[in-house]
Design an enzyme around this catalytic site. Structure first.
Site, short mmCIF file in Angstrom:
data_model
loop_
_atom_site.label_atom_id
_atom_site.label_comp_id
_atom_site.label_asym_id
_atom_site.label_seq_id
_atom_site.Cartn_x
_atom_site.Cartn_y
_atom_site.Cartn_z
CB SER A 254 -0.91 -0.01 1.22
OG SER A 254 -0.15 0.28 2.37
CE LYS A 255 0.77 7.45 -2.00
NZ LYS A 255 1.30 7.42 -3.31
NE ARG A 256 0.83 -0.02 6.01
CZ ARG A 256 1.46 -1.11 6.40
NH1 ARG A 256 2.61 -1.02 7.02
NH2 ARG A 256 0.94 -2.30 6.18
N GLY A 258 5.56 3.22 0.20
CA GLY A 258 6.23 4.05 -0.79
C GLY A 258 5.29 4.39 -1.93
CD GLU A 264 3.00 8.37 -5.98
OE1 GLU A 264 3.62 8.49 -4.92
OE2 GLU A 264 1.97 7.68 -6.12
#
Ligand code: GLU
Length: 479
Positions: A254-256, A258, A264
């Site tokens: 997930s986003k956490r 990276g 991005e």
């Protein structure tokens, strides 16, 4: 001879990447696209793109363009670019096929209200059973003509009520499903849009897809798809379900952990070659366990039987290592293009940029490091005089040695002020008086930093005048 005939008879490989435009192209989607691409290229086949945008609630404006641009940045260009199949433009086709199945008795019209279905579902869940349609309309024989334009309805497929459905997956092998546990899937929704399942197999059939290579999450849908192929009387493609991508602690990525969107990564200074190398290894590896691979090598070596079943770990350290290796291998011109993407076109017009890129190539993990790494060439940072002292040496020694260096290099002609010449002149002094004691204060005086390229590289780039000015700044501090 036999192989020759086999090759002629074998159908040409056609694969597709079929994203739903619900946001950015994520690493997982990019990996699916890439494995399809590799499989197509390895087999001399075709790689196509299809946009699956029938779920209007999850549709995100602008996402189709972003996905196409992300694929282009990675260099994964589909062969149908220009006439990409878009499902929302084909609603009449899906409707026609759904009606055909109703006609043949393989599907039926269902007019159950949402409230009734919701109440059933709740009761089933309370009883600890999986929610399934109770089949009220399954044998009711409602005709399309009775409802079309008059009533809200859906079309459901008539799943067999018993038996096993076998999926022979190219990665997972034989997977069995119990038909009685599979719901009468809605094929056509009350808004006239098809569900994913119906549109997906109609399009795969019409596009002549030979291999469906997609994420593992679609494996439970595959028995429904197999039954649909059978109902239409179409030859089904072969299926390959790619392993999940997991975080290092084996949790869901997930986003956490990276960045997740391909763009991005672009903005953070990763090269497309490095991203491809990295995602290529998310669940696959070549025969000898090499990791640094070019696109060409991956195409040559790719095969689905080397794709693993178990989850693939997303390791950002490996990505960074691969990126630094691909940066080392890239040409100054290639890197200039990528730097312009990050810092703008004005930035790469700066004097010295080529030299700086050449010098930084060996030390950058990400291109986004470039500016900070080279800032000292444009502006000498302020620093403490204690930094000019090598290990346990003294301020006096640094002062003495810097003076001697200044004397030596002042005699070098401007046009001769090059790395090799300067090395020849300063190194004997360094060897005589101690390398650390001479080269350390010299390097710090030129960069104002405790880490930087070597002093001769820096002098070569700064030129005589600026070099002398910076050494004098240091001497002032030491006096
Ligand atoms: N639209 C599906 C997705 O975005 C594709 C599934 C498939 O490839 O069949 O994951």
């Amino acid at each position: 001879m036999f192989n020759f005939l086999k090759n002629i008879l074998r159908k040409k490989v056609v694969v597709r990447f079929a994203p739903s435009p619900t946001g950015e192209l994520h690493i997982g989607g990019a990996r699916t696209a890439f494995f399809n691409y590799l499989f197509a290229k390895h087999n001399g086949g075709k790689f196509l793109l299809r946009i699956e945008d029938t779920d209007r609630e999850r549709y995100v404006e602008g996402s189709v363009e972003r996905i196409i641009k992300s694929l282009a940045w990675l260099g994964l260009n589909p062969e149908n670019a220009g006439k990409i199949m878009v499902q929302s433009e084909r609603l009449n086709i899906y409707k026609k096929y759904a009606f055909e199945l109703v006609e043949k008795g393989n599907a039926y019209v269902c007019i159950c209200s949402k409230e009734k279905l919701a109440a059933d579902q709740e009761a089933q869940m309370k009883a600890g059973k999986p929610p399934m349609y109770a089949g009220y309309c399954r044998e009711a024989g409602i005709k399309i003509s009775e409802v079309e334009g008059k009533k809200s309805y859906v079309v459901r497929m008539k799943m067999p009520k018993s038996g096993k459905i076998i999926v022979d997956d190219l990665i997972r092998g034989r997977v069995e499903f119990d038909a009685s546990l599979i719901d009468d899937q809605v094929l056509l929704k009350s808004d006239g849009y098809p569900t994913y399942h119906l549109a997906n197999i109609i399009d795969d059939h019409e596009m002549g897809i030979t291999h469906v290579i997609r994420a593992e999450e679609w494996l439970p849908s595959t028995p429904k798809h197999k039954i649909l192929y059978k109902m239409f009387g179409w030859q089904e493609p072969q299926f390959a379900h790619l392993p999940m991508i997991l975080a290092p602690d084996k949790s869901k990525l997930s986003k956490r952990h990276g960045a997740t969107g391909v763009f991005e990564y672009k903005n953070l200074g990763y090269l497309p070659e490095a991203i491809l190398n990295f995602i290529g290894l998310l669940g696959w590896h070549p025969k000898e366990d090499r990791e640094f691979l070019s696109l060409k090598e991956m195409i040559k070596e790719f095969s689905l039987d080397r794709v693993q079943k178990s989850g693939a770990i997303f390791d950002v350290k490996k990505l960074n290592w691969l990126n630094s290796e691909h940066i080392k291998k890239a040409s100054v011109t290639e890197l200039k293009h990528s730097l312009a993407d990050i810092f703008g076109h004005e930035f790469i017009k700066k004097d010295l940029i080529d030299k700086l890129i050449f010098l930084s190539k060996e030390r950058m993990e990400k291109l986004s490091d470039f500016k900070e790494m080279n800032e000292f060439f444009f502006n000498l940072p302020s620093y403490e005089k204690s930094m000019l002292v090598w290990k346990n040496s003294s301020l006096e020694k640094s002062l003495e040695n810097l003076k001697l260096v200044l004397e030596k290099i002042s005699g070098v002609e401007e046009s001769d002020f090059k790395k090799s010449k300067l090395e020849k002149i300063v190194m004997p002094l360094a060897d005589e008086r101690g390398r650390g004691d001479v080269l350390w204060p010299l390097r710090v005086s030129l960069s104002g930093k405790d880490k930087s390229p070597g002093p001769f590289d820096i002098m070569d780039i700064l030129g005589k005048q600026e070099t002398i000015r910076r050494i004098n700044v240091a001497l002032e501090k030491l006096k």
